[in-house]
Scaffold this motif. Sequence first.
Motif, PDB file in Angstrom:
ATOM      1  N   ASP A 168      52.461  77.408  53.406  1.00  0.00           N
ATOM      2  CA  ASP A 168      52.070  75.711  54.520  1.00  0.00           C
ATOM      3  C   ASP A 168      53.504  75.629  54.916  1.00  0.00           C
ATOM      4  OD1 ASP A 168      53.495  75.222  52.340  1.00  0.00           O
ATOM      5  OD2 ASP A 168      51.641  74.059  52.037  1.00  0.00           O
ATOM      6  N   ALA A 169      54.565  76.569  54.945  1.00  0.00           N
ATOM      7  CA  ALA A 169      55.836  76.012  55.294  1.00  0.00           C
ATOM      8  C   ALA A 169      55.603  76.305  57.229  1.00  0.00           C
ATOM      9  CB  ALA A 169      56.857  75.506  54.308  1.00  0.00           C
ATOM     10  N   GLY A 170      55.466  77.548  56.993  1.00  0.00           N
ATOM     11  CA  GLY A 170      56.048  78.605  58.375  1.00  0.00           C
ATOM     12  C   GLY A 170      55.929  77.885  59.740  1.00  0.00           C
ATOM     13  N   ARG A 171      56.350  78.923  60.884  1.00  0.00           N
ATOM     14  CA  ARG A 171      55.968  78.689  62.129  1.00  0.00           C
ATOM     15  C   ARG A 171      55.041  78.617  62.279  1.00  0.00           C
ATOM     16  NH1 ARG A 171      59.018  82.292  65.796  1.00  0.00           N
ATOM     17  NH2 ARG A 171      57.459  83.326  65.201  1.00  0.00           N
ATOM     18  N   GLU A 234      48.530  69.839  59.888  1.00  0.00           N
ATOM     19  CA  GLU A 234      47.399  69.685  58.463  1.00  0.00           C
ATOM     20  C   GLU A 234      46.239  69.624  58.320  1.00  0.00           C
ATOM     21  OE1 GLU A 234      49.114  66.286  56.155  1.00  0.00           O
ATOM     22  OE2 GLU A 234      51.554  67.110  56.898  1.00  0.00           O
ATOM     23  N   PHE A 235      45.785  68.461  59.246  1.00  0.00           N
ATOM     24  CA  PHE A 235      44.793  69.122  59.359  1.00  0.00           C
ATOM     25  C   PHE A 235      43.540  70.041  59.676  1.00  0.00           C
ATOM     26  CE2 PHE A 235      40.346  68.651  61.785  1.00  0.00           C
ATOM     27  CZ  PHE A 235      39.818  67.917  60.983  1.00  0.00           C
ATOM     28  N   ALA A 236      44.222  70.822  60.327  1.00  0.00           N
ATOM     29  CA  ALA A 236      43.213  72.393  60.783  1.00  0.00           C
ATOM     30  C   ALA A 236      43.517  73.055  59.563  1.00  0.00           C
ATOM     31  CB  ALA A 236      44.286  72.798  62.008  1.00  0.00           C
ATOM     32  N   ALA A 237      44.643  73.264  58.302  1.00  0.00           N
ATOM     33  CA  ALA A 237      44.937  73.926  57.365  1.00  0.00           C
ATOM     34  C   ALA A 237      44.312  73.649  56.467  1.00  0.00           C
ATOM     35  CB  ALA A 237      47.190  73.524  56.955  1.00  0.00           C
ATOM     36  N   GLU A 238      43.953  72.163  55.885  1.00  0.00           N
ATOM     37  CA  GLU A 238      43.773  71.663  54.985  1.00  0.00           C
ATOM     38  C   GLU A 238      41.858  72.627  55.184  1.00  0.00           C
ATOM     39  OE1 GLU A 238      43.165  68.049  54.164  1.00  0.00           O
ATOM     40  OE2 GLU A 238      44.957  67.171  53.903  1.00  0.00           O
ATOM     41  N   ILE A 240      40.960  74.739  57.333  1.00  0.00           N
ATOM     42  CA  ILE A 240      40.559  76.119  57.113  1.00  0.00           C
ATOM     43  C   ILE A 240      41.147  76.693  55.421  1.00  0.00           C
ATOM     44  CG2 ILE A 240      41.825  78.408  56.993  1.00  0.00           C
ATOM     45  CD1 ILE A 240      42.589  77.837  60.019  1.00  0.00           C
ATOM     46  N   LEU A 241      41.857  76.191  54.825  1.00  0.00           N
ATOM     47  CA  LEU A 241      41.687  76.599  53.020  1.00  0.00           C
ATOM     48  C   LEU A 241      40.266  76.639  52.771  1.00  0.00           C
ATOM     49  CD1 LEU A 241      43.890  77.839  51.780  1.00  0.00           C
ATOM     50  CD2 LEU A 241      44.124  75.193  50.975  1.00  0.00           C
ATOM     51  N   ALA A 242      39.785  75.285  52.960  1.00  0.00           N
ATOM     52  CA  ALA A 242      38.464  75.048  52.538  1.00  0.00           C
ATOM     53  C   ALA A 242      37.656  75.968  52.682  1.00  0.00           C
ATOM     54  CB  ALA A 242      37.885  73.418  53.028  1.00  0.00           C
ATOM     55  N   GLY A 243      38.063  76.455  53.862  1.00  0.00           N
ATOM     56  CA  GLY A 243      36.804  77.494  54.493  1.00  0.00           C
ATOM     57  C   GLY A 243      36.971  78.520  53.293  1.00  0.00           C
ATOM     58  N   ILE A 244      38.344  78.692  53.134  1.00  0.00           N
ATOM     59  CA  ILE A 244      38.298  80.344  52.017  1.00  0.00           C
ATOM     60  C   ILE A 244      38.279  79.999  50.472  1.00  0.00           C
ATOM     61  CG2 ILE A 244      40.983  81.395  51.142  1.00  0.00           C
ATOM     62  CD1 ILE A 244      42.295  80.688  54.033  1.00  0.00           C
ATOM     63  N   ARG A 245      38.113  78.619  50.302  1.00  0.00           N
ATOM     64  CA  ARG A 245      38.110  78.517  49.397  1.00  0.00           C
ATOM     65  C   ARG A 245      36.483  78.677  48.376  1.00  0.00           C
ATOM     66  NH1 ARG A 245      40.961  74.882  45.283  1.00  0.00           N
ATOM     67  NH2 ARG A 245      42.793  74.268  46.749  1.00  0.00           N
ATOM     68  N   ALA A 246      36.013  78.611  49.616  1.00  0.00           N
ATOM     69  CA  ALA A 246      34.026  78.033  50.165  1.00  0.00           C
ATOM     70  C   ALA A 246      34.063  79.484  50.288  1.00  0.00           C
ATOM     71  CB  ALA A 246      33.827  77.629  51.589  1.00  0.00           C
ATOM     72  N   ASP A 247      34.596  81.071  51.045  1.00  0.00           N
ATOM     73  CA  ASP A 247      34.445  82.282  51.124  1.00  0.00           C
ATOM     74  C   ASP A 247      34.718  82.715  49.594  1.00  0.00           C
ATOM     75  OD1 ASP A 247      33.787  82.485  53.495  1.00  0.00           O
ATOM     76  OD2 ASP A 247      35.749  83.225  54.174  1.00  0.00           O
ATOM     77  N   LEU A 248      35.739  82.170  48.504  1.00  0.00           N
ATOM     78  CA  LEU A 248      36.152  83.192  47.586  1.00  0.00           C
ATOM     79  C   LEU A 248      34.861  82.635  46.905  1.00  0.00           C
ATOM     80  CD1 LEU A 248      39.966  82.341  47.823  1.00  0.00           C
ATOM     81  CD2 LEU A 248      38.909  84.557  47.443  1.00  0.00           C
TER      82      LEU A 248
END
Length: 556
Positions: A168-171, A234-238, A240-248
Amino acid sequence: MKETLTDLLNDSLDRACRDGSLAVKTVPPIQLDVPKDASFGDFATNLAMVLSGTVKRPPREIAKTLIDHISDLDGIIARCEIAGPGFINFYLREDYWLRTLKEIDAAGEAYGRSNLGKGRRVLIEFVSANPTGPLHIGHGRGAVVGDALARLLEAAGFAVHREFYVNDAGRQLRTLGCSVWIRYRQLFDGSVPFPDEDGYPGEYVIDIAKALQRRDADQYLGMDEAEAVERLSEFAAERILAGIRADLDRMEIRFDSFFSEKALYRDEKVQACIAELDAKALLFREENGALLLRTSTLGDDKDRVLIKGDGDPTYFASDIAYHRDKFARGFEQLVNLWGADHHGYVPRMKSAVQALGHDADALRVVLIQMVNLLRDGKPVRMGKRSGEFVTLSEVLDEVGNDVARYFFLLRRSDSHLDFDLDLAKTQSNENPVYYVQYAHARICSVFRQAEERGLSVPAAEDVTMERLALPEEIDLMKYLATFPEVVEGAAMAMEPHRIPFYLQELATRLHAYYFKHRIISDDRELSQARLFLIGRVRTVIRNGLTLLGVSAPVTM
RNA sequence: GCGCCCAUAGCUCAGCUGGAUAGAGCGUUGGACUACGAAUCCAAAGGUCGCAGGUUCGAAUCCUGCUGGGCGCGCCA
């Protein structure tokens, strides 16, 4: 029982050396194999052939000496033979295998587990997808293989910690923020153009923009662009990450921790890491101000940049800091699952691990090869940037969790995988998943049948197991006995695919046995013995499927 | 140009730290349900383990070279 035989052989070798029949200085590791051909016995060793070089005597003669010195106090060996160039073939007493059944009965869910790892702490890092888009099928493979590997290592007695590294720190995250920013403005002004390059064109970005609009209306429009992009990313990453967690979650893959790259910087761990390497005099500076790590002395092709000429740290720098942190948290063994396209990065990371003062093997990298999604026999195009990829969750919708997992685990992870959607969807014999599950369901069905007829299976000590003497029955027992070794081997080699292959073979033997012989008959004693046997097969199938995260259905 | 991985039956792939006659699934051909689930079973056909050398008691497995395919070789992440 392999150990018992190994002990017997060691003992025999010892005895032969003491009474002068053999002059062996260094004892080689004893290798015992299960011969492919059953006529070569239950186990075979090449020990005599290995020794013939140092002892300078013909292998068959050494074999004879070894056999003469074996003292089989428990009486487990029926006979030994010298075969071919000097193999020693062991034939065990058939009733010996009944012990395996009792062992499985006693261990239950624990059958197959061992304490090989002795509680050593292992950190397995996998998936680690950038939070810039939904998971695709390649991530799915990494997720499933990583999870199965974690389960295997746990079964082998390691204390396993599952971690997801969040970049979450990159370009890339900034690029995501820009993409959302543009999509967001487009919602208010359709004439705003979307860049041809350097943006994420996927549909999901628009969804994120809409969600943002729903929550905060137009409040970002007047904001300074840099600040808006920062907040939107930040909003988007959160999200998307929530979506990733849901898939997992849907695949029943749970992580013990999500580790943020940003936190490494925030907690000044990157700086601390560089300071440590500097203190070890492993760094040097170039004219333009760049700071490099001397990886070339540690097995890498060349030295690598940690701080660029413009003063920014590289991804490599934060990655070293990340791995340093893993060690600092007390993990002795690190396992990383990476996409195979990162293989060039392995020597670099291993040399960094050494620079931190650890053995290169303290980090093991499992490479996950690409997945080709096939539909109608043709590859489904999945350009990362084209925006028209098939997401993992769509694949799960189509084929279900069990099928997806099984397909991913069917091949060695470092070879390409063709994921045939049509094959995965067929609920027939063409689909390999059901073969094993069917064996399990079939056993359950026989037990239901037995119950209907008022037939119960007594405790192990009350079953007349000597009634199990058919070749197919002995065969099944022998194969069940190898399960713990298969699990250990798969764990140590980090090759989960060995488990499905084992299960498939076990299912074959079960089906063949079932077809040829009736389990339930008028002979109550025999029926109970056979039920006891297939009950143990069921336990092993279930334990094996559990290692894969695949369900063992009672009916299908 | 340098490096890593791969090459095994018509197709997709196993082959455990070198071990005895190289295996499985699919496909092909031919068989098996008035009994516990036929999503099953049995049988047959199908191979110069990419090519050429080498190491040794023994090589699909280890070494060298070659051919063919994939992927890497950023002060990108």
